[in-house]
Design a protein around this motif. Structure first.
Motif, mmCIF file in Angstrom:
data_model
loop_
_atom_site.group_PDB
_atom_site.id
_atom_site.type_symbol
_atom_site.label_atom_id
_atom_site.label_comp_id
_atom_site.label_asym_id
_atom_site.label_seq_id
_atom_site.Cartn_x
_atom_site.Cartn_y
_atom_site.Cartn_z
ATOM 1 N N ARG A 9 14.158 81.104 -12.382
ATOM 2 C CA ARG A 9 13.476 82.079 -13.225
ATOM 3 C C ARG A 9 14.476 82.749 -14.162
ATOM 4 N NH1 ARG A 9 9.608 85.591 -9.470
ATOM 5 N NH2 ARG A 9 7.724 84.383 -9.810
ATOM 6 N N GLY A 11 14.273 85.668 -15.802
ATOM 7 C CA GLY A 11 14.394 87.122 -15.610
ATOM 8 C C GLY A 11 15.450 87.456 -14.556
ATOM 9 N N ARG A 14 18.961 86.600 -15.900
ATOM 10 C CA ARG A 14 19.452 87.630 -16.814
ATOM 11 C C ARG A 14 19.887 88.881 -16.046
ATOM 12 N NH1 ARG A 14 14.490 87.216 -20.213
ATOM 13 N NH2 ARG A 14 14.726 85.151 -21.087
#
Length: 167
Positions: A9, A11, A14
């Motif tokens: 993923r 998100g 990050r």
């Protein structure tokens, strides 16, 4: 039970990348500011040490100069006062006026020593003692002789004398 694959993923990737980059930037900022402070404190300590060393050198110089000048001054010191003390005044029974006359006579005998250098007086201290001991003082039809018990010499010449009546 299975752990969900969070590494795929974007998100979460990050988020973890932000934590790592933030940690690296924080560490870099910490090293930069800490290094600057350490450099500042090291410079302050070196300045203080240099100032301390300079003050010590000045103090040593002034101390040597002070000692040298004191030695010069001591060579030029002069006798400024003569103090006479009779140790056996009660035994000889010298009363008030006779005592003052005897003290004045002894001081007048030593009057020439005033304003002489201490060094020259100390060289001739035996002569001073013999002069006093060989002199007979006549006060109110009585003769007295003095014996020097002690002599202290500095700006004040202190004499401790024993008095004897001469028959």
């Amino acid at each position: 039970m299975r752990i969900p694959p969070l590494h795929r993923r974007k998100g979460y990737q990050r988020f973890f990348a932000g934590i790592i980059i933030g940690t690296l930037i924080g560490w870099f900022f910490f090293l930069l500011s800490f290094g600057g402070l350490q450099n500042h404190y090291i410079m302050e300590i070196k300045k203080r040490d240099q100032r301390y060393e300079d003050l010590n050198n000045k103090f040593q110089h002034y101390r040597e100069d002070y000692d040298e000048k004191n030695k010069e001054i001591e060579k030029n010191l002069k006798v400024q006062e003569i103090d006479v003390t009779f140790l056996n005044r009660e035994k000889v029974k010298i009363k008030g006026l006779m005592f003052h006359e005897l003290e004045r006579s002894v001081k007048s005998e030593l009057h020439d020593l005033l304003t002489d250098d201490i060094e020259s007086v100390s060289k001739h201290s035996d002569l001073v003692i013999k002069t006093l001991e060989n002199k007979t003082f006549l006060i109110e039809n009585e003769k007295f002789q003095v014996k020097v018990y002690q002599m202290h010499l500095y700006t004040t010449l202190r004499l401790y004398l024993n008095v004897e009546r001469v028959k």
